[in-house]
Write an enzyme that holds these catalytic residues in place. Sequence first.
Site, PDB file in Angstrom:
ATOM      1  N   HIS A  57       0.447  -1.133  -0.034  1.00  0.00           N
ATOM      2  CA  HIS A  57       0.255  -0.049   0.228  1.00  0.00           C
ATOM      3  C   HIS A  57       0.990   1.676  -0.156  1.00  0.00           C
ATOM      4  CE1 HIS A  57      -3.471  -2.479   1.939  1.00  0.00           C
ATOM      5  NE2 HIS A  57      -3.285  -3.242   0.404  1.00  0.00           N
ATOM      6  N   GLU A  59       0.931   4.064   2.212  1.00  0.00           N
ATOM      7  CA  GLU A  59       0.917   4.565   2.813  1.00  0.00           C
ATOM      8  C   GLU A  59       2.331   3.757   3.774  1.00  0.00           C
ATOM      9  OE1 GLU A  59      -3.261   4.228   2.824  1.00  0.00           O
ATOM     10  OE2 GLU A  59      -1.644   3.187   2.570  1.00  0.00           O
ATOM     11  N   CYS A  82      -5.862   1.487   5.779  1.00  0.00           N
ATOM     12  CA  CYS A  82      -6.897   0.526   6.141  1.00  0.00           C
ATOM     13  C   CYS A  82      -6.153   0.412   7.616  1.00  0.00           C
ATOM     14  CB  CYS A  82      -6.024  -0.846   5.441  1.00  0.00           C
ATOM     15  SG  CYS A  82      -4.334  -1.124   5.662  1.00  0.00           S
ATOM     16  N   CYS A  91      -2.199  -0.818   7.711  1.00  0.00           N
ATOM     17  CA  CYS A  91      -1.427   0.698   7.116  1.00  0.00           C
ATOM     18  C   CYS A  91      -1.717   1.826   9.023  1.00  0.00           C
ATOM     19  CB  CYS A  91      -1.569   1.593   5.931  1.00  0.00           C
ATOM     20  SG  CYS A  91      -1.082   0.753   4.221  1.00  0.00           S
ATOM     21  N   ARG A 187      -8.894   4.215 -21.174  1.00  0.00           N
ATOM     22  CA  ARG A 187      -8.750   2.916 -21.586  1.00  0.00           C
ATOM     23  C   ARG A 187      -7.483   2.829 -20.118  1.00  0.00           C
ATOM     24  NH1 ARG A 187      -8.863   0.637 -27.196  1.00  0.00           N
ATOM     25  NH2 ARG A 187     -11.608   1.330 -27.908  1.00  0.00           N
ATOM     26  N   THR A 199     -22.402  -4.073 -30.846  1.00  0.00           N
ATOM     27  CA  THR A 199     -21.283  -3.128 -31.249  1.00  0.00           C
ATOM     28  C   THR A 199     -19.911  -4.446 -31.651  1.00  0.00           C
ATOM     29  OG1 THR A 199     -22.000  -1.741 -29.663  1.00  0.00           O
ATOM     30  CG2 THR A 199     -19.254  -1.741 -30.837  1.00  0.00           C
ATOM     31  N   ASP A 203     -18.577  -3.560 -35.435  1.00  0.00           N
ATOM     32  CA  ASP A 203     -16.736  -2.716 -35.016  1.00  0.00           C
ATOM     33  C   ASP A 203     -16.085  -3.397 -35.138  1.00  0.00           C
ATOM     34  OD1 ASP A 203     -19.009  -0.555 -35.198  1.00  0.00           O
ATOM     35  OD2 ASP A 203     -19.005  -1.223 -33.053  1.00  0.00           O
ATOM     36  N   LEU A 207      -9.925  -2.539 -28.459  1.00  0.00           N
ATOM     37  CA  LEU A 207     -10.620  -2.604 -26.582  1.00  0.00           C
ATOM     38  C   LEU A 207      -8.929  -2.376 -26.342  1.00  0.00           C
ATOM     39  CD1 LEU A 207     -13.754  -4.559 -25.663  1.00  0.00           C
ATOM     40  CD2 LEU A 207     -13.326  -2.191 -27.308  1.00  0.00           C
TER      41      LEU A 207
END
Length: 365
Positions: A57, A59, A82, A91, A187, A199, A203, A207
């Site tokens: 994390h 911290e 947390c 943390c 994205r 789609t 198309d 992605l």
Amino acid sequence: MSELSREDRSWLDAAVRFATPFAGTTADNPAVAALVVDPHSQTLLARAVTARGGRPHAEAQAIAQAGFEAAGCTLYVTLEPCHHWGRTPPCVDAIIRAGIMRVVIGAADPRSAGDSVSLLESAGIETVVARHAPSLALHAGHILRHTAGRPFVTAVLPVSADGMLGKQGEGRASVEGRVREWLDMIRSRSDAVLVGAATARADDPDLTVALPGLPGRAPLRVVLAGAAGVDRKMNLIGGFSGYRTAVIAETAAPVDAPASVETIRVAGSNGRPDLNAALAALAGRHVQNLLVEPGQRLAAALLEADLIDRFALVTLAQSIGADGVPASADGPIADLLGAAGLVAVARQSLGDADLTLYERPARAD
């Protein structure tokens, strides 16, 4: 608890700016930033963001960087630290051991329910919990996932100058240049990108993220199946790409997909998955921020279900004309957004295209 000073707001703003580019890389945890600051000189001693994959994390990393200098300092953190044992120690314990004298928190964490704050204050640490708008926006997906059981949903819809998605039988109008770069950036900061099966067929989107300098940015690709299901003829399903891909389908809808594609079955009706159930299933897979690139039907369904939190309408320079497919079957798309309670909060140019960002009024700031 003391009030936020001008310096506090400035440091929290800096923390959000630092964390934002890492969004989409830290699942199954949110992209949290932590800064260790000398309160007398207002000097930054250390900074960190949640590591790729969610651990360690922020911290703990920032405190370790600061070392003994952390004692007596202020810790600015975008989300409440947390207090529980998981794959890493709490943390809160690291903050107390380091001798931090003050903690300024940008947004409360619904998982902690204030327990982390109580532990810090019990240890004699002055703790400020701010409703810092940029921190709340940064962690909106995490907060929604733990309060509403779904991700934060951003929809992006490029339309022609006359409000069309593309020409009949030819798929979507292509996006290039600045628009494509902006879409790739969005994205890259999402945990998953979802399209409807229609789609995916029409198309043939990939992605993926094509921006230079972002290797490894690969959000989960999701196809929402309709009554006709999906099959390997879709490049997203049958084409070998190496990218994580999933199909969400109603329990009885036909799905012909290789083993590399995860099939997620949810409740629904008439062969179509329930949208709330689909989003809940993604939240259960640690998706906090979902990007939807909808067609006409999916956009209308999500708006009707009140499941879009942010809508990015990109108006391209070119017109298509009478043989175009309208973005909305019920009139101008902007009117549909207004009827759904979304209001325009920002506008900007993307080359020769115009971007208008819509949000719900409660999140407009």
